[in-house]
Write a protein that holds these residues in place. Structure first.
Motif, PDB file in Angstrom:
ATOM      1  N   VAL A 254      -3.225  -1.954   0.802  1.00  0.00           N
ATOM      2  CA  VAL A 254      -2.994  -1.558   2.193  1.00  0.00           C
ATOM      3  C   VAL A 254      -1.502  -1.676   2.425  1.00  0.00           C
ATOM      4  O   VAL A 254      -0.945  -2.758   2.412  1.00  0.00           O
ATOM      5  N   THR A 255      -0.841  -0.553   2.593  1.00  0.00           N
ATOM      6  CA  THR A 255       0.606  -0.626   2.743  1.00  0.00           C
ATOM      7  C   THR A 255       1.010  -0.620   4.204  1.00  0.00           C
ATOM      8  O   THR A 255       2.170  -0.783   4.535  1.00  0.00           O
ATOM      9  N   GLY A 256       0.050  -0.420   5.083  1.00  0.00           N
ATOM     10  CA  GLY A 256       0.383  -0.434   6.494  1.00  0.00           C
ATOM     11  C   GLY A 256       1.113   0.826   6.933  1.00  0.00           C
ATOM     12  O   GLY A 256       1.608   0.918   8.042  1.00  0.00           O
TER      13      GLY A 256
ATOM     14  N   SER B 207      -2.665  -7.639   0.222  1.00  0.00           N
ATOM     15  CA  SER B 207      -2.239  -6.627   1.198  1.00  0.00           C
ATOM     16  C   SER B 207      -3.268  -6.444   2.304  1.00  0.00           C
ATOM     17  O   SER B 207      -2.929  -6.008   3.394  1.00  0.00           O
ATOM     18  N   GLY B 208      -4.518  -6.790   2.002  1.00  0.00           N
ATOM     19  CA  GLY B 208      -5.581  -6.571   2.970  1.00  0.00           C
ATOM     20  C   GLY B 208      -5.557  -7.508   4.165  1.00  0.00           C
ATOM     21  O   GLY B 208      -6.132  -7.193   5.200  1.00  0.00           O
ATOM     22  N   GLY B 228       3.774  -5.204   5.605  1.00  0.00           N
ATOM     23  CA  GLY B 228       3.970  -3.764   5.727  1.00  0.00           C
ATOM     24  C   GLY B 228       5.325  -3.336   5.186  1.00  0.00           C
ATOM     25  O   GLY B 228       5.433  -2.369   4.430  1.00  0.00           O
ATOM     26  N   LEU B 231       5.627  -3.802   1.242  1.00  0.00           N
ATOM     27  CA  LEU B 231       4.790  -2.918   0.431  1.00  0.00           C
ATOM     28  C   LEU B 231       5.074  -1.435   0.659  1.00  0.00           C
ATOM     29  O   LEU B 231       4.854  -0.622  -0.228  1.00  0.00           O
ATOM     30  N   THR B 232       5.577  -1.068   1.836  1.00  0.00           N
ATOM     31  CA  THR B 232       5.908   0.355   2.024  1.00  0.00           C
ATOM     32  C   THR B 232       7.320   0.651   1.548  1.00  0.00           C
ATOM     33  O   THR B 232       7.583   1.718   1.020  1.00  0.00           O
TER      34      THR B 232
END
Ligand SMILES: Nc1ncnc2c1ncn2[C@@H]1O[C@H](COP(=O)(O)OP(=O)(O)O)[C@@H](O)[C@H]1O
Ligand SMILES: Nc1ncnc2c1ncn2[C@@H]1O[C@H](COP(=O)(O)OP(=O)(O)O)[C@@H](O)[C@H]1O
Ligand SMILES: [Mg+2]
Ligand SMILES: [Mg+2]
Lengths: 265, 260
Positions: A254-256, B207-208, B228, B231-232
């Motif tokens: 889940v990268t948001g 990440s969850g 967020g 990871l993005t």
């Protein structure tokens, strides 16, 4: 004729006064060069199936035909000879190897026992095997304890392919590895399959791993085979509740990231 | 935000090992957050957990500072709970489940055995063990791995700690049980407003539900921040590699599904 044909296999265990049907009436087939992923929650019977297939434990009932042999009826010298064709790779546990062994001796054993190449050629064959699994030939002299978990798994694969098998049974073979190493091992296994036409029975509780390498996927639940089909079919369109539960449990990254915007053109 | 714990310049070297297990780590733990510590094996995650918990083996050399906002470190076993990968390591094989879940509450909260047993029963219900009254009288070996991990969580939470450290608490479990335990942990720490330090090698799992993530490699903190953001838009090349090697069901397979 299928490479492997398992019919109505059953096995019970009794321990501590409890009777467990570890395997109930399981039938499946595997073609040459094909990977069948065997999925299921812990305790669903996957390892029991693998161990019966490898003749490590007996079945209570059912039959197995492997390379047209009545596999469960083979014994003695005949079984030892045919075993070269069915090899195994288990989860990395140092215990799978004699701790004092060198890498060379681990690979020399199957070459000697199954008389794969003459004695004088064995060092050359060992070097070739190591190189094939992505390790330098100089690793031959190392102790098995000195190498990392990922390297040990490469050595286990080298040992498995040493006897030129037509089937390798892998039981949670990559489950203990870090993701980056796991990916490389999966790639190696796929390359070896394409190069040598080896079939894999790939046991894992991790559906994402099975999705990566399997042509077909079979799902077990409480000793029964509850679903089997093309990998994409089972993942995208599961019919059993066991398959749906396994799919739902795979962690998703889940990268948001917000939903992708649509731009006017 | 003022940190619950500020860690500055932390280095840890085990006795007889020339290479430090942690090198110069700066990280804050915020009150009430879910902080995920992510890294491959040997990256120093458990060493960080042991340092926070004051559980390093004798002879380990520690440099740097660890400042707690309340002035002193939380008392392990009372103000700080732990759950490890192998629940057998934290459960005593010869004591009943009830005895071990009650023990911490009795010793640390000064409860009578009777009150502590009621507390244990309540905790087993909260971790959703089926038939908790029966399990109270069972021994660890009579339970499945997933149930033992639920018991370990119940024992860790029985004293009502403000912070829980879970070190690979689901790594030995199959994925279905892992998903159940993770959502249970998430729910319990939210309910109690607890701080959770969740250690895992699985970036997707973290990440969850994590608020912040900290990525470790070879004993160094390579990157930390809100989940967020990291990871993005990972800033570090290693974080990108880690994300790229993640596989899930939507990752293209390595084989072609030929007609068989
Ligand atoms: N040697 C044994 N003795 C008693 N029970 C066993 C033994 N091996 C397996 N079982 C039981 O058989 C069932 C299936 O186990 P297993 O094949 O190991 O499952 P999986 O590999 O899918 O986790 C489980 O209930 C397990 O406890
Ligand atoms: N008790 C110990 N004694 C000596 N070295 C240790 C000990 N525990 C861990 N190490 C070493 O410290 C490094 C970090 O290990 P660890 O903190 O366990 O990493 P992780 O939990 O991320 O796998 C590794 O190189 C490991 O071999
Ligand atoms: Mg198994
Ligand atoms: Mg660790």
């Amino acid at each position: 004729m299928m490479l492997l044909d398992i019919a109505n296999l059953s096995r019970r265990f009794s321990s501590g006064g409890r009777d467990v049907a570890a395997l109930s009436d399981v039938s499946l087939t595997l073609a040459s060069g094909e990977t069948l992923g065997l999925a299921g929650a812990s305790g669903s019977g996957k390892s029991t199936l693998a161990r019966i297939l490898l003749r490590l434990i007996p079945a209570d009932g059912g039959t197995i035909h492997f390379e047209e042999n009545d596999w469960l009826k083979l014994s003695g010298a005949e079984l030892r000879r045919r075993r070269a064709k069915m090899q195994m790779v288990f989860q990395d546990i140092l215990g799978a190897f004699n701790p004092r062994a060198t890498v060379a001796s681990v690979l020399d054993d199957p070459l000697r026992i199954h008389e794969i190449v003459p004695k004088a050629e064995r060092p050359k064959e060992i070097a070739a095997l190591l190189e094939r699994v992505g390790l330098p030939a100089s690793y031959a002299t190392r102790s098995i304890r000195e190498v990392s978990g990922g390297q040990r798994q490469r050595i286990a694969i080298a040992r498995a392919i040493a006897t030129r098998p037509s089937l390798i049974v892998l039981d949670e073979a990559v489950s203990a590895l870090d993701v980056s190493i796991r990916g490389k091992i999966l790639e190696l296994l796929v390359e070896l399959q394409q190069e040598r036409g080896i079939a894999y029975l790939f046991v894992s509780h991790d559906l994402a791993v099975l999705r990566a390498v399997s042509h077909r996927i079979a799902v077990m639940e409480a000793g029964r085979l509850v679903e089997i089909g093309a990998a994409s079919q089972v993942i995208e369109n599961p019919r059993s509740s066991a398959a749906r539960a396994l799919i739902a449990a795979v962690p998703r990254l889940v990268t948001g990231l917000p939903e992708r915007h649509h731009y006017d053109v | 935000m003022s940190a619950l714990c500020e860690i500055r310049g932390l280095s840890v070297t085990y006795q007889g090992h020339p290479v430090p297990a942690l090198t110069n780590v700066d990280i804050d733990i915020h009150p009430g957050e879910r902080l995920a510590i992510i890294g491959e094996s040997g990256s120093g995650k458990s060493t960080l957990a042991r340092t926070i918990a004051g559980l390093l083996p004798a002879g380990a050399r520690v440099r740097g500072e660890m400042r707690w906002s309340i002035g002193q470190a939380p008392l392990p076993g009372r103000d700080m709970g732990f759950v490890f990968q192998d629940p057998s390591a934290s459960l005593n094989p010869v004591l009943t489940i009830g005895e071990q879940v009650a023990e911490g509450a009795r010793r640390n909260l000064g409860l009578t055995w009777k009150a502590a047993h009621e507390r244990a029963l309540d905790m087993l219900e909260r971790v959703r063990i089926p038939d908790p009254a029966k399990v109270l009288k069972a021994f660890p070996h009579q339970l499945s791995g997933g149930q033992r991990q639920r018991v370990a969580i119940a024992a860790a939470l029985a004293t009502g700690p403000g912070i829980l450290i879970a070190d690979e608490a689901t790594s030995a479990l199959d994925m279905i049980v892992q998903a159940e335990i993770v959502s249970l942990l998430d729910e319990l720490v939210r309910e109690a407003g607890m701080t959770l330090v969740f250690i895992t090698h699985d970036v997707a799992l973290a990440s969850g539900f994590a608020d912040r993530v900290a990525i470790f490699r070879n004993g160094e903190l390579v990157e930390a921040g809100p989940v967020g953001a990291v990871l993005t838009a990972p800033e570090n090349g290693y974080t990108r590699t880690l994300l790229a090697s993640h596989r899930d069901l939507s990752t293209p397979p390595l084989i072609r599904e030929a007609a068989t």
